[in-house]
Scaffold this motif. Structure first.
Motif, PDB file in Angstrom:
ATOM      1  N   TYR A 125     -42.359 -12.530  54.214  1.00  0.00           N
ATOM      2  CA  TYR A 125     -41.877 -13.527  53.258  1.00  0.00           C
ATOM      3  C   TYR A 125     -42.882 -13.781  52.134  1.00  0.00           C
ATOM      4  O   TYR A 125     -42.493 -14.042  50.999  1.00  0.00           O
ATOM      5  N   GLY A 178     -41.768 -13.183  48.275  1.00  0.00           N
ATOM      6  CA  GLY A 178     -41.948 -14.261  47.309  1.00  0.00           C
ATOM      7  C   GLY A 178     -42.894 -13.879  46.191  1.00  0.00           C
ATOM      8  O   GLY A 178     -42.631 -14.137  44.999  1.00  0.00           O
ATOM      9  N   ASN A 224     -34.688 -11.533  51.155  1.00  0.00           N
ATOM     10  CA  ASN A 224     -35.157 -11.844  52.515  1.00  0.00           C
ATOM     11  C   ASN A 224     -34.303 -11.116  53.552  1.00  0.00           C
ATOM     12  O   ASN A 224     -34.828 -10.477  54.466  1.00  0.00           O
ATOM     13  N   ASN A 235     -41.685 -13.458  42.323  1.00  0.00           N
ATOM     14  CA  ASN A 235     -42.297 -14.325  41.318  1.00  0.00           C
ATOM     15  C   ASN A 235     -43.059 -13.513  40.267  1.00  0.00           C
ATOM     16  O   ASN A 235     -42.965 -13.783  39.074  1.00  0.00           O
ATOM     17  N   LEU A 260     -33.313 -14.373  46.067  1.00  0.00           N
ATOM     18  CA  LEU A 260     -34.362 -14.509  47.077  1.00  0.00           C
ATOM     19  C   LEU A 260     -33.792 -14.413  48.489  1.00  0.00           C
ATOM     20  O   LEU A 260     -34.340 -13.698  49.340  1.00  0.00           O
TER      21      LEU A 260
END
Length: 179
Positions: free
Chosen positions: A138, A142, A117, A146, A113
């Motif tokens: 972001y 995310g 980013n 996910n 992650l």
């Protein structure tokens, strides 16, 4: 690619695969560099020529994959968040499924992650740090990660193309306040 670079790439691949194999047997904290190099069949110096720590193996792997991804993404569209780039993202997640799931299962998904980013921040260029708009990036990262994790961790036979279509359509609806 010259022979030295090819040989070093093989060494890095062996080290990475050895570390991930050992992580199936025990936690990262219980894995020693000597075990990694023994399993990889390389010299200890080869490890330290390429990595500063066990965790650096993850970061280097992710950065190498993201460098390859960067060579394939489409910048000519009006937005980075195009269907083509989402499809490429799901294809990469699928291609590197084992690594992604191993990072997830071993509690190191935050490394991925953080690198995602950093990568997207670099691609986006100057983001206004005082603007609420920066959070779109972001949220996208995310949600993408996910969604990919759930997709990869099930026996779902949904294709990368179907995932990209679903994700693109859902993101478009969200952008227009329809979800």
């Amino acid at each position: 690619m010259d022979k030295r670079k090819e040989a070093n790439l093989r060494v890095k691949t062996h080290i990475t695969n050895a570390l991930f194999t050992l992580m199936e047997e025990k936690s990262l904290a219980d894995i020693h560099i000597s075990e990694i190099v023994s399993r990889a069949g390389v010299a200890r110096a080869s490890f330290y020529r390429n990595y500063s720590s066990k965790e650096d193996v993850f970061v280097t792997l992710i950065r190498d994959i993201l460098d390859s991804f960067y060579q394939e993404i489409h910048f000519e569209q009006d937005t980075f968040f195009s269907y083509e780039n989402m499809l490429l993202s799901f294809r990469y997640f699928q291609k590197y499924r084992k690594y992604v799931l191993d990072l997830y299962r071993s509690g190191f998904i935050t490394v991925l992650l953080e690198e995602l980013n950093r990568f997207h921040e670099n691609v986006a260029g100057n983001m206004p740090s005082s603007s609420i708009e920066k959070y779109h990036l972001y949220m996208y990262i995310g949600a993408l990660l996910n969604t990919a994790l759930i997709w990869l961790s099930t026996d779902d036979r949904t294709s990368a193309e179907e995932m990209a279509s679903f994700f693109f359509e859902t993101a478009a609806k969200a952008a227009h306040g329809l979800v």
